[in-house]
Enzyme design. Structure first.
Site, PDB file in Angstrom:
ATOM      1  N   MET A 100       5.593   4.054   5.694  1.00 56.52           N
ATOM      2  CA  MET A 100       5.522   2.641   5.335  1.00 56.52           C
ATOM      3  C   MET A 100       4.209   2.379   4.612  1.00 56.52           C
ATOM      4  SD  MET A 100       6.606   1.549   9.188  1.00 56.52           S
ATOM      5  CE  MET A 100       6.488  -0.233   8.983  1.00 56.52           C
ATOM      6  N   GLY A 188       0.125  -0.566   9.281  1.00 55.32           N
ATOM      7  CA  GLY A 188       0.426   0.848   9.472  1.00 55.32           C
ATOM      8  C   GLY A 188       1.876   1.114   9.244  1.00 55.32           C
ATOM      9  N   SER A 189       2.412   2.290   9.641  1.00 57.43           N
ATOM     10  CA  SER A 189       2.370   3.277   8.612  1.00 57.43           C
ATOM     11  C   SER A 189       3.439   4.347   8.674  1.00 57.43           C
ATOM     12  CB  SER A 189       1.001   3.907   8.557  1.00 57.43           C
ATOM     13  OG  SER A 189       0.764   4.725   9.613  1.00 57.43           O
ATOM     14  N   ARG A 190       4.060   4.619   9.808  1.00 55.48           N
ATOM     15  CA  ARG A 190       5.105   5.653   9.839  1.00 55.48           C
ATOM     16  C   ARG A 190       5.996   5.486  11.065  1.00 55.48           C
ATOM     17  NH1 ARG A 190       4.047  12.202   9.489  1.00 55.48           N
ATOM     18  NH2 ARG A 190       5.810  12.852  10.765  1.00 55.48           N
TER      19      ARG A 190
END
Length: 219
Positions: A100, A188-190
């Site tokens: 992301m 964030g992010s994954r």
């Protein structure tokens, strides 16, 4: 399009801080320097709009299907591989990871309808999201959902270099519905998905996903 509730406090403090900065620049720091004052105002507006778009909440309609695993977030598919999942399953699973970017919507969605079997939060590091060890060493939350057909899906929210807070709403024993909100990753992010080995993965590396809409796999 609305603003997600996780952004209210951050946006409130952002407005106060930017307002204070602009008052100081106008009255003291750059008093009489119209160019500098304009630049500070412009930078403040850009920063506010960037944070505002980060917490946007689009309207999504999820086509419910008990065979589908839908994308838990907006982003780009960066990993599709068979791995040994050591935390919950302790056996090989099919991993699909979605990165992301700061420009993506950062709401996370339940990938299947079912019952929450397991929830665990881990404090940790803030390695960049594409680092191989981010899945096991970064701040993260793991949520396992048992779908109606008995298949169990592990979803892992992972903080990245910019992320500093993971929010999750799932509780063990809770009944959840595909496409409803699971949580939020602030800056964030994954997200990692761990699927059964016989899952029929429908996406490819580099493909863009839409949270609550894109079909990741059939189970």
């Amino acid at each position: 399009m609305t603003i997600h509730k996780e952004g209210y406090q951050i946006l409130f403090w952002t407005v106060l801080i930017l307002l204070a900065v602009n008052i100081l620049s106008t009255s003291y720091l750059f008093n009489g320097n119209e160019t500098a004052i304009t630049l500070v105002l412009a930078a403040s507006l850009v920063l506010f709009l960037l944070i505002l778009q980060f917490f946007r909440k689009p309207r999504r309609s999820t086509p419910l299907n008990d065979q589908h695993v839908i994308s838990p977030c907006d982003g780009t598919v960066v990993v599709i591989e068979e791995v040994n999942e050591p935390e919950y399953f302790k056996e090989p699973r099919r991993q699909v990871s979605i990165f992301m970017s700061p420009l993506n919507v950062h709401i996370n969605f339940h990938p299947v309808t079912g019952t929450v079997q397991y929830v665990k939060y881990y404090p940790g590091k803030y390695l960049v999201a594409w680092h191989p060890k981010s899945s096991t060493e970064n701040e993260r939350t793991s949520v396992v959902i048992r779908a109606k057909n008995g298949a169990e899906i592990l979803l892992r929210q992972i903080a990245g270099a910019l992320a500093r807070r993971i929010v999750w709403y799932a509780k063990e024993g809770q009944q959840v519905q595909q496409g409803h909100e699971l949580g939020f990753i602030k800056f964030g992010s994954r997200v990692d998905l761990f699927l059964p080995l016989d899952a029929d993965v429908k996406v490819k590396i580099g493909e863009k996903t839409k949270g609550g809409v894109t079909v990741i796999a059939d189970i």
